[in-house]
Each structure stands twice: as structure tokens, then as C-alpha cells.
Design a protein around this motif. Structure first.
Motif, PDB file in Angstrom:
ATOM      1  N   LEU A  13       0.828  -1.199   0.000  1.00 44.58           N
ATOM      2  CA  LEU A  13       0.000   0.000   0.000  1.00 44.58           C
ATOM      3  C   LEU A  13       0.868   1.256   0.000  1.00 44.58           C
ATOM      4  CD1 LEU A  13      -2.910   0.912  -0.102  1.00 44.58           C
ATOM      5  CD2 LEU A  13      -2.953   0.871   2.381  1.00 44.58           C
ATOM      6  N   LYS A  14       1.961   1.233   0.752  1.00 48.71           N
ATOM      7  CA  LYS A  14       2.878   2.384   0.788  1.00 48.71           C
ATOM      8  C   LYS A  14       3.482   2.618  -0.592  1.00 48.71           C
ATOM      9  CE  LYS A  14       5.333   5.659   2.660  1.00 48.71           C
ATOM     10  NZ  LYS A  14       4.722   6.929   3.046  1.00 48.71           N
ATOM     11  N   GLU A  15       3.854   1.536  -1.293  1.00 51.10           N
ATOM     12  CA  GLU A  15       4.401   1.657  -2.649  1.00 51.10           C
ATOM     13  C   GLU A  15       3.357   2.258  -3.587  1.00 51.10           C
ATOM     14  OE1 GLU A  15       5.743  -2.267  -3.719  1.00 51.10           O
ATOM     15  OE2 GLU A  15       7.343  -2.227  -2.218  1.00 51.10           O
ATOM     16  N   ILE A  16       2.128   1.797  -3.471  1.00 54.06           N
ATOM     17  CA  ILE A  16       1.047   2.323  -4.304  1.00 54.06           C
ATOM     18  C   ILE A  16       0.813   3.799  -3.981  1.00 54.06           C
ATOM     19  CG2 ILE A  16      -1.438   2.171  -4.786  1.00 54.06           C
ATOM     20  CD1 ILE A  16      -1.153  -0.899  -4.205  1.00 54.06           C
ATOM     21  N   PHE A  17       0.753   4.124  -2.686  1.00 55.17           N
ATOM     22  CA  PHE A  17       0.545   5.506  -2.241  1.00 55.17           C
ATOM     23  C   PHE A  17       1.621   6.410  -2.830  1.00 55.17           C
ATOM     24  CE2 PHE A  17       1.179   9.084   0.596  1.00 55.17           C
ATOM     25  CZ  PHE A  17      -0.109   9.492   0.910  1.00 55.17           C
ATOM     26  N   THR A  18       2.867   5.988  -2.743  1.00 54.09           N
ATOM     27  CA  THR A  18       3.988   6.784  -3.239  1.00 54.09           C
ATOM     28  C   THR A  18       3.884   6.997  -4.747  1.00 54.09           C
ATOM     29  OG1 THR A  18       5.370   5.950  -1.447  1.00 54.09           O
ATOM     30  CG2 THR A  18       6.507   6.906  -3.332  1.00 54.09           C
ATOM     31  N   ARG A  19       3.463   5.958  -5.476  1.00 55.66           N
ATOM     32  CA  ARG A  19       3.318   6.087  -6.932  1.00 55.66           C
ATOM     33  C   ARG A  19       2.280   7.142  -7.313  1.00 55.66           C
ATOM     34  NH1 ARG A  19       2.108   0.564  -7.916  1.00 55.66           N
ATOM     35  NH2 ARG A  19       3.946  -0.344  -7.035  1.00 55.66           N
ATOM     36  N   PHE A  20       1.226   7.253  -6.511  1.00 54.60           N
ATOM     37  CA  PHE A  20       0.154   8.178  -6.847  1.00 54.60           C
ATOM     38  C   PHE A  20       0.316   9.548  -6.202  1.00 54.60           C
ATOM     39  CE2 PHE A  20      -1.597   4.197  -8.189  1.00 54.60           C
ATOM     40  CZ  PHE A  20      -2.208   4.547  -9.378  1.00 54.60           C
ATOM     41  N   LEU A  33      -6.044  10.762  -5.054  1.00 48.82           N
ATOM     42  CA  LEU A  33      -6.786   9.727  -4.336  1.00 48.82           C
ATOM     43  C   LEU A  33      -7.694   8.966  -5.300  1.00 48.82           C
ATOM     44  CD1 LEU A  33      -7.641   8.323  -1.680  1.00 48.82           C
ATOM     45  CD2 LEU A  33      -9.363  10.125  -1.404  1.00 48.82           C
ATOM     46  N   ALA A  34      -8.359   9.682  -6.181  1.00 49.78           N
ATOM     47  CA  ALA A  34      -9.248   9.041  -7.161  1.00 49.78           C
ATOM     48  C   ALA A  34      -8.460   8.077  -8.052  1.00 49.78           C
ATOM     49  CB  ALA A  34      -9.943  10.100  -8.013  1.00 49.78           C
ATOM     50  N   ALA A  35      -7.294   8.500  -8.506  1.00 48.38           N
ATOM     51  CA  ALA A  35      -6.463   7.648  -9.359  1.00 48.38           C
ATOM     52  C   ALA A  35      -6.007   6.402  -8.598  1.00 48.38           C
ATOM     53  CB  ALA A  35      -5.263   8.431  -9.871  1.00 48.38           C
ATOM     54  N   LEU A  36      -5.606   6.579  -7.343  1.00 48.69           N
ATOM     55  CA  LEU A  36      -5.175   5.450  -6.521  1.00 48.69           C
ATOM     56  C   LEU A  36      -6.330   4.469  -6.324  1.00 48.69           C
ATOM     57  CD1 LEU A  36      -2.966   5.349  -3.422  1.00 48.69           C
ATOM     58  CD2 LEU A  36      -5.211   4.320  -3.322  1.00 48.69           C
ATOM     59  N   LEU A  37      -7.492   4.978  -5.964  1.00 45.24           N
ATOM     60  CA  LEU A  37      -8.648   4.098  -5.736  1.00 45.24           C
ATOM     61  C   LEU A  37      -9.027   3.348  -7.008  1.00 45.24           C
ATOM     62  CD1 LEU A  37     -10.837   6.380  -3.452  1.00 45.24           C
ATOM     63  CD2 LEU A  37      -9.525   4.349  -2.770  1.00 45.24           C
ATOM     64  N   LEU A  40      -6.961   0.426  -7.613  1.00 46.04           N
ATOM     65  CA  LEU A  40      -7.290  -0.675  -6.713  1.00 46.04           C
ATOM     66  C   LEU A  40      -8.644  -1.299  -7.041  1.00 46.04           C
ATOM     67  CD1 LEU A  40      -6.133   0.884  -3.316  1.00 46.04           C
ATOM     68  CD2 LEU A  40      -4.965  -0.877  -4.648  1.00 46.04           C
ATOM     69  N   GLY A  41      -9.283  -0.795  -8.104  1.00 50.07           N
ATOM     70  CA  GLY A  41     -10.567  -1.348  -8.507  1.00 50.07           C
ATOM     71  C   GLY A  41     -11.760  -0.724  -7.816  1.00 50.07           C
ATOM     72  N   ILE A  42     -11.540   0.387  -7.095  1.00 55.48           N
ATOM     73  CA  ILE A  42     -12.619   1.095  -6.408  1.00 55.48           C
ATOM     74  C   ILE A  42     -12.944   2.323  -7.241  1.00 55.48           C
ATOM     75  CG2 ILE A  42     -13.294   2.258  -4.262  1.00 55.48           C
ATOM     76  CD1 ILE A  42     -10.958   0.596  -2.932  1.00 55.48           C
ATOM     77  N   PRO A  75      -8.486  -2.121   6.935  1.00 49.26           N
ATOM     78  CA  PRO A  75      -9.382  -3.175   7.425  1.00 49.26           C
ATOM     79  C   PRO A  75     -10.196  -3.842   6.310  1.00 49.26           C
ATOM     80  CG  PRO A  75      -9.547  -1.232   8.799  1.00 49.26           C
ATOM     81  CD  PRO A  75      -8.708  -0.862   7.607  1.00 49.26           C
ATOM     82  N   ASP A  76     -10.492  -3.092   5.235  1.00 48.98           N
ATOM     83  CA  ASP A  76     -11.315  -3.627   4.151  1.00 48.98           C
ATOM     84  C   ASP A  76     -10.507  -4.037   2.925  1.00 48.98           C
ATOM     85  OD1 ASP A  76     -13.599  -3.038   5.648  1.00 48.98           O
ATOM     86  OD2 ASP A  76     -13.584  -0.976   4.921  1.00 48.98           O
ATOM     87  N   LEU A  77      -9.185  -3.887   2.999  1.00 46.12           N
ATOM     88  CA  LEU A  77      -8.358  -4.102   1.816  1.00 46.12           C
ATOM     89  C   LEU A  77      -8.398  -5.556   1.377  1.00 46.12           C
ATOM     90  CD1 LEU A  77      -6.598  -2.539  -0.084  1.00 46.12           C
ATOM     91  CD2 LEU A  77      -4.652  -3.080   1.358  1.00 46.12           C
ATOM     92  N   ASN A  78      -8.712  -5.732   0.126  1.00 40.05           N
ATOM     93  CA  ASN A  78      -8.774  -7.062  -0.460  1.00 40.05           C
ATOM     94  C   ASN A  78      -7.380  -7.421  -0.969  1.00 40.05           C
ATOM     95  OD1 ASN A  78      -9.127  -9.247  -2.170  1.00 40.05           O
ATOM     96  ND2 ASN A  78     -11.008  -8.462  -3.069  1.00 40.05           N
ATOM     97  N   GLU A  79      -6.833  -8.521  -0.494  1.00 41.03           N
ATOM     98  CA  GLU A  79      -5.485  -8.919  -0.900  1.00 41.03           C
ATOM     99  C   GLU A  79      -5.384  -9.106  -2.409  1.00 41.03           C
ATOM    100  OE1 GLU A  79      -2.254 -12.400   0.088  1.00 41.03           O
ATOM    101  OE2 GLU A  79      -3.887 -12.066   1.469  1.00 41.03           O
ATOM    102  N   GLU A  80      -6.448  -9.585  -3.015  1.00 41.58           N
ATOM    103  CA  GLU A  80      -6.449  -9.800  -4.462  1.00 41.58           C
ATOM    104  C   GLU A  80      -6.211  -8.497  -5.218  1.00 41.58           C
ATOM    105  OE1 GLU A  80      -9.703 -11.044  -7.769  1.00 41.58           O
ATOM    106  OE2 GLU A  80      -9.660 -12.234  -5.949  1.00 41.58           O
ATOM    107  N   VAL A  81      -6.712  -7.397  -4.704  1.00 38.32           N
ATOM    108  CA  VAL A  81      -6.518  -6.086  -5.335  1.00 38.32           C
ATOM    109  C   VAL A  81      -5.042  -5.754  -5.403  1.00 38.32           C
ATOM    110  CG1 VAL A  81      -6.845  -3.616  -4.915  1.00 38.32           C
ATOM    111  CG2 VAL A  81      -8.781  -5.152  -4.819  1.00 38.32           C
TER     112      VAL A  81
END
Length: 161
Positions: A13-20, A33-37, A40-42, A75-81
């Protein structure tokens, strides 16, 4: 075992956060935030995104810091994502031949030819123009992820902006 899984999720998640975090200021704007979500498929609508930002932004500064994001989604993060995100990064790296974090027109043309889909100059120019949304002449991971999500949505008949 669960704590090791959580540590891996946090790292990813930190790697993803840093990328965005496009400007590298340690926080995400509503657009980032919209791009990051989306990666992640959200896919929240604009009004949902504003509400989400307001709920996540605990310190009220109008942006989301990593710690706020963790509290909100871990808490809701799906590992598959996260696995899908890593798979997308692997595909990106296969196009990014020199490993500099960007796909050039030459790398795109070479990769497409290697996959048995050589591009004409016009096709290459159109693909670069469509994918390179910030006009810097290369495709970043964020731009790549967006174009892949849009392609998948088009294939499935969904609409993504």
C-alpha cells in the motif's frame, strides 16, 4: 502469519501511495486519491469521492496522508486487489525496457512488435497520445494503469472517466 500478511499489505500500500503522490509531498489530493482508488478497482463517483475524502481526512487539511489512508482502507483491503496491482506493475515493467519508470514510444513499439502486433507510425502516435495524458512524451505507471483500466472497462461495457 496474519501480522506478516498485514506487514506485506502495508508495504504494498505504501508503494502504491507513493506512486500516486504525484508531487511527492506525502499526501494525496482528491485527484490523486481518485487515481489510486481506481487502480485498486474502487470507482467512486465524484460526490462519493468528495465525501470519502472528507471522511478519510482526519486532520482537515484537504488531502490524505498515508496514515489516514491506512486507518480508512486497510481493514477492508482485499489482498487480491494488491496482487492485481503487482501484476499490472509486472506488465508495465515488461514494456519499460530500460527500467526508468516510463514507457517511451520506442519501448512501446518494440514491445508490441515482440508480442506479434507491430504498429504503424500512425498507430504508435495515436496510442502515445491517448495514454500520455500529461503530455510529457512518455507513459508513467499511473497513465498505464488508467489506460488499462479504461480498456478493461470498454471491454466489459462499463464507463470510466
Amino acid at each position: 502469519m496474519a501480522s506478516s500478511k498485514s506487514a506485506d499489505q502495508l508495504k504494498q500500500l505504501k508503494e502504491i501511495f507513493t506512486r500516486f503522490d504525484m508531487d511527492g509531498d506525502g499526501s494525496l489530493t482528491q485527484l490523486e486519491l481518485a487515481a489510486l482508488l481506481r487502480s485498486l478497482g474502487i470507482k467512486p463517483r465524484g460526490d462519493q469521492l468528495s465525501l470519502l475524502l472528507h471522511q478519510i481526512d482526519r486532520n482537515g487539511n484537504g488531502s490524505v496522508e498515508f496514515e489516514e489512508l491506512i486507518v480508512a482502507i486497510l481493514p477492508d483491503l482485499n489482498e487480491e486487489v494488491l496482487i492485481n496491482q503487482e501484476q499490472l506493475m509486472e506488465v508495465f515493467r515488461s514494456f519499460d525496457r530500460d527500467g526508468n519508470g516510463y514507457i517511451t514510444a520506442a519501448e512501446l513499439a518494440g514491445s508490441m512488435a515482440k508480442m506479434g502486433h507491430p504498429l504503424t507510425y500512425r498507430e504508435l502516435t495515436e496510442m502515445m497520445k491517448e495514454a500520455d495524458t500529461n503530455g510529457d512524451g512518455v507513459i508513467s505507471f499511473q497513465e498505464f494503469a488508467h489506460i488499462m483500466a479504461r480498456s478493461a472497462a470498454d471491454f466489459l461495457g462499463l464507463s470510466i472517466s
